[in-house]
Structures are given as C-alpha cells and as structure tokens.
Write an enzyme that holds these catalytic residues in place. Structure first.
Site, PDB file in Angstrom:
ATOM      1  N   ASP A  23      -5.244  -5.879   6.100  1.00 42.45           N
ATOM      2  CA  ASP A  23      -6.462  -5.299   5.539  1.00 42.45           C
ATOM      3  C   ASP A  23      -7.434  -6.411   5.134  1.00 42.45           C
ATOM      4  O   ASP A  23      -8.619  -6.389   5.485  1.00 42.45           O
ATOM      5  CB  ASP A  23      -6.095  -4.437   4.328  1.00 42.45           C
ATOM      6  CG  ASP A  23      -7.208  -3.496   3.920  1.00 42.45           C
ATOM      7  OD1 ASP A  23      -8.080  -3.212   4.774  1.00 42.45           O
ATOM      8  OD2 ASP A  23      -7.216  -3.053   2.769  1.00 42.45           O
ATOM      9  N   LYS A  32       4.033 -14.423   4.272  1.00 49.00           N
ATOM     10  CA  LYS A  32       4.139 -15.305   3.109  1.00 49.00           C
ATOM     11  C   LYS A  32       5.622 -15.352   2.729  1.00 49.00           C
ATOM     12  O   LYS A  32       6.008 -15.149   1.576  1.00 49.00           O
ATOM     13  CB  LYS A  32       3.249 -14.737   1.984  1.00 49.00           C
ATOM     14  CG  LYS A  32       2.987 -15.667   0.834  1.00 49.00           C
ATOM     15  CD  LYS A  32       2.017 -16.787   1.125  1.00 49.00           C
ATOM     16  CE  LYS A  32       1.960 -17.726  -0.073  1.00 49.00           C
ATOM     17  NZ  LYS A  32       1.191 -18.941   0.158  1.00 49.00           N
ATOM     18  N   ASP A  38      -2.381 -17.205   3.523  1.00 45.70           N
ATOM     19  CA  ASP A  38      -3.485 -17.826   2.780  1.00 45.70           C
ATOM     20  C   ASP A  38      -4.120 -18.949   3.599  1.00 45.70           C
ATOM     21  O   ASP A  38      -5.339 -19.037   3.737  1.00 45.70           O
ATOM     22  CB  ASP A  38      -3.028 -18.302   1.389  1.00 45.70           C
ATOM     23  CG  ASP A  38      -1.707 -19.053   1.406  1.00 45.70           C
ATOM     24  OD1 ASP A  38      -1.079 -19.159   2.479  1.00 45.70           O
ATOM     25  OD2 ASP A  38      -1.297 -19.552   0.336  1.00 45.70           O
ATOM     26  N   ASP A  82     -11.001  -7.743   7.234  1.00 47.25           N
ATOM     27  CA  ASP A  82     -12.322  -7.695   6.600  1.00 47.25           C
ATOM     28  C   ASP A  82     -12.968  -9.077   6.589  1.00 47.25           C
ATOM     29  O   ASP A  82     -14.181  -9.218   6.774  1.00 47.25           O
ATOM     30  CB  ASP A  82     -12.228  -7.169   5.155  1.00 47.25           C
ATOM     31  CG  ASP A  82     -12.282  -5.639   5.088  1.00 47.25           C
ATOM     32  OD1 ASP A  82     -11.915  -4.999   6.083  1.00 47.25           O
ATOM     33  OD2 ASP A  82     -12.695  -5.100   4.050  1.00 47.25           O
ATOM     34  N   TYR A 131       0.823  -1.216   0.000  1.00 47.00           N
ATOM     35  CA  TYR A 131       0.000   0.000   0.000  1.00 47.00           C
ATOM     36  C   TYR A 131       0.853   1.261   0.000  1.00 47.00           C
ATOM     37  O   TYR A 131       0.378   2.339  -0.345  1.00 47.00           O
ATOM     38  CB  TYR A 131      -0.949   0.025   1.199  1.00 47.00           C
ATOM     39  CG  TYR A 131      -2.125  -0.896   1.056  1.00 47.00           C
ATOM     40  CD1 TYR A 131      -2.301  -1.665  -0.091  1.00 47.00           C
ATOM     41  CD2 TYR A 131      -3.084  -0.997   2.055  1.00 47.00           C
ATOM     42  CE1 TYR A 131      -3.368  -2.527  -0.226  1.00 47.00           C
ATOM     43  CE2 TYR A 131      -4.165  -1.853   1.921  1.00 47.00           C
ATOM     44  CZ  TYR A 131      -4.297  -2.615   0.791  1.00 47.00           C
ATOM     45  OH  TYR A 131      -5.360  -3.463   0.668  1.00 47.00           O
TER      46      TYR A 131
HETATM   47 MG    MG Z   1     -10.135  -2.275   3.990  1.00 48.11          MG
END
Ligand code: MG
Ligand code: NAI
Length: 326
Positions: free
Chosen positions: A222, A166, A198, A226, A120
């Site tokens: 993130d 990862k 994962d 969620d 990000y």
């Molecule tokens: Mg988000």
C-alpha cells in the site's frame, strides 16, 4: 461468449469516471453485458446500507467488476467487495507516460501486493487504558499464493522481481513471507532480488528504473505503491486490479475526489486503464492493448484534464480516447 461485467460507480467522481470507462468498453468489438449496482455513501443515505446484499450478489456472480470509489464508507464497501471476488492479489502498475510531467519519467513498476493478510487484516485491541496491540497473521499458504501470482505475472511481462520485506526485524511473520517467496522462486528456477522495504522506498525514489515487479506484504504494498504514484504524475493515472482465482475487481487507485466531484473535470484515465486490465484479465488482450495505446496517444497529444495541466473535461478526454481506439 458474453462477459458479464458488474459496474459499481459508487460516489463522487466514481460516477463520472466509471461511465467514461464503460463508454470506452462499449466502443470495442467485445460482447459485454453490463450490470449496474450501487455501493457507498449515496446508497447508504438512501437505504441505510453502504453495501446492499444485492450488490454483493451481482459482483459475486459477474465475470469481473469495474468499481469507482466510495466516500466515507470506503472501508465498509471495498474490503468486502475485494473479498467477494476472492481478490488475494492486488496489482498496481505505476508507469510514467510521455506527455505527462513526472518526477521520474523512467518509472515502469508493478506492485503485486498480498491483499488478505498482514496488519490490515490484523486484530487490534486495547488491552488496558492507553495500551493497544495488533496481532497479524501471515501464512505460508497465502504467501506462496502471492509469490506464484507474482512470478506468473512477471513471466508474462518479462521483468525483474523484487520482494519487499522486513524479515530482519519481523523475523517470524515477514520471515514466513520471505521464505515462501524464496521457496517458490527455487521451485521455478526464477531469479529474484530481496529488499528491505524501508531501503527500497529510498531506492525507488532515486532509481525506479532499476525495478520491475515488486512482490509485497499488504501494508508495504500500500505504502510503496502510493510512493510510486508520486513518481509518475499523480492519482488520476493509476489503475489497479484485485485478482482472485475465478473473479476479479478493477478500480482506480484514487478515491471520490470531493474537491472536484460534480464538475465534470475528473481524469478518467485511471479507470479506463483499469478497464484495460479487466479486458486483458478476461482474455481480450488485443482490445486491452488498443485501449492502452489510445490512452498513451491522448496523454501525449492531449486533451488533458486540469490535474495534468490541461483544461479539458472528462468527456473531452473520453471522446478523444474512443476516437483513437483505431
Ligand atoms: Mg492506499
Ligand atoms: P482522493 O483520491 O479522492 O483525492 C486526492 C486528490 O487527488 C484530490 O485533490 C483529488 O481531486 C485528486 N484526484 C483524485 N483522483 C483524481 C482524478 N481521477 N482526476 C483528477 N484529480 C483526482 O483521496 P482523498 O481526498 O484522500 O479521499 C476522498 C474520499 O475518497 C474519502 O472519502 C476517502 O474515504 C475516499 N477514498 C475511497 C477509495 C476507494 O473507494 N477505493 C480510495 C481512496 C479514498
């Protein structure tokens, strides 16, 4: 001592749920000075700027900020505001509550997400037509800093730590992150588990009760948080904090909810729980706990907003929470 709290409602339901949280804070015996400031689509339409310089000053100068949500200008507003408070740690609790229909009622997780690096904060380029690249930075310093924060947070909570990564594929960058977490754990003699992100996504869906605090690189935090929102009954319940060394910003995980904005039926709980995190951050642990128990009581007994299957308004729920502050 008076705490100076910047209040930035933003757009859409931010303008409904932030005043609700301010009402709850105002009902407590804490000395708070609220300073309102604007950010988002609305102020952009009025002034041409989504994040006026004055707002950044108010937020930087406050002891903490309560933010609602911004609409299409969200990225232009929230990333600089998180930076203005030096918020390197994004804390996202995801907990199921009695009385709320949750996919996994036993979920009680806290994601501690690195908030300043990774993809990000990466540099994207189109190096040739149809060929794009992304360069990301992961440093030992920022990785250690989030690990220290995560273990401190866990000590206070008394929980298990899992680090998501990862590093089997992104050996250098996620390897750096993982090595830093391992080093901090070793220095502290703290236990931790390691999970490929994962596989962790699957395990969180199947057995969330086996996890406590999850320390994550930026993108993984993130996505996984969620996912956890889906386990506990939706966005209207999830608070978050962006914590820096001497300032912090608190906000619901949700956005401006344009589909219900203006109707007075937004669920104020995510923002009120963000306000509870703000109180605890400023050392008002007792008041923070009072807010949490009032919220829990109202979630269990009602009234509830339509997103939780009820028919109450934002105001009904806020009044009920204030009424149960004890
Ligand atoms: Mg988000
Ligand atoms: P959203 O979170 O605003 O809404 C998603 C769904 O959840 C909608 O159906 C909405 O009605 C519902 N919902 C969200 N919060 C709720 C609450 N407190 N009570 C009841 N229902 C609630 O996400 P969406 O639709 O993807 O984005 C809408 C706008 O918000 C966009 O302009 C986006 O850029 C912005 N946004 C801003 C964020 C921020 O400022 N931090 C974060 C996420 C989105």
């Amino acid at each position: 001592m008076t705490d100076r709290i910047a209040v930035v409602p933003g757009d859409g339901i931010g303008r409904e749920v932030v005043p609700a949280a301010v009402e709850v804070l105002s009902a407590l015996p804490v000395d708070i000075e609220f300073v309102e400031a604007e950010a988002g689509d609305r102020v952009r339409d009025e002034t041409g700027e989504a994040l006026p310089e004055g707002t950044v000053e108010v937020v930087s100068g406050a002891d903490a900020t309560l933010f609602g949500a911004a609409g299409e200008t969200a990225a232009d507003v929230i990333l600089p505001l998180r930076a203005a408070v030096g918020g390197y740690a994004n804390v996202r609790p995801a907990r199921a509550y009695p009385g709320v229909d949750a996919l996994k009622p036993e979920t009680d997780l806290v994601f501690v997400r690195e908030n300043t690096e990774g993809v990000y904060a990466g540099i994207e380029s189109e190096i040739a037509p149809g060929v794009t690249t992304l360069t990301r930075v992961v440093t030992e310093e920022a990785s250690r800093r989030i690990a220290e924060f995560g273990f401190d947070y866990t000590e206070a909570r008394g929980d298990d730590v899992t680090v998501a990564h990862k590093a089997n594929v992104m050996r250098t960058t996620d390897g750096q992150f993982l090595d830093a977490v391992r080093a901090v754990a070793d220095e502290r003699g703290a236990a931790h588990e390691e999970a490929l992100m994962d596989a962790l996504a699957m395990h969180l869906v199947l057995r969330p009760e086996e996890y406590g605090v999850v320390i994550c690189p930026n993108l993984a935090g993130d996505v996984l948080s969620d996912l956890a929102a889906g386990l506990v009954g939706g966005l209207g319940l999830l608070p978050s904090a962006n914590v820096g060394d001497d300032n912090a910003l608190f906000e619901p995980v949700h956005g401006t909810a344009p589909d219900i904005a203006g109707e007075g039926i937004a669920n104020p709980v995510a923002t009120i729980l963000s306000a509870a995190m703000l109180l605890e951050h400023l050392g008002h642990d007792e008041e923070g706990a009072r807010v949490r128990s009032a919220v829990e009581a109202v979630l269990e007994d009602g009234p509830r907003t339509p997103d939780l299957g009820g028919s109450a308004t934002t105001e009904d729920v806020t009044d009920a929470i204030v009424g149960r502050l004890g």
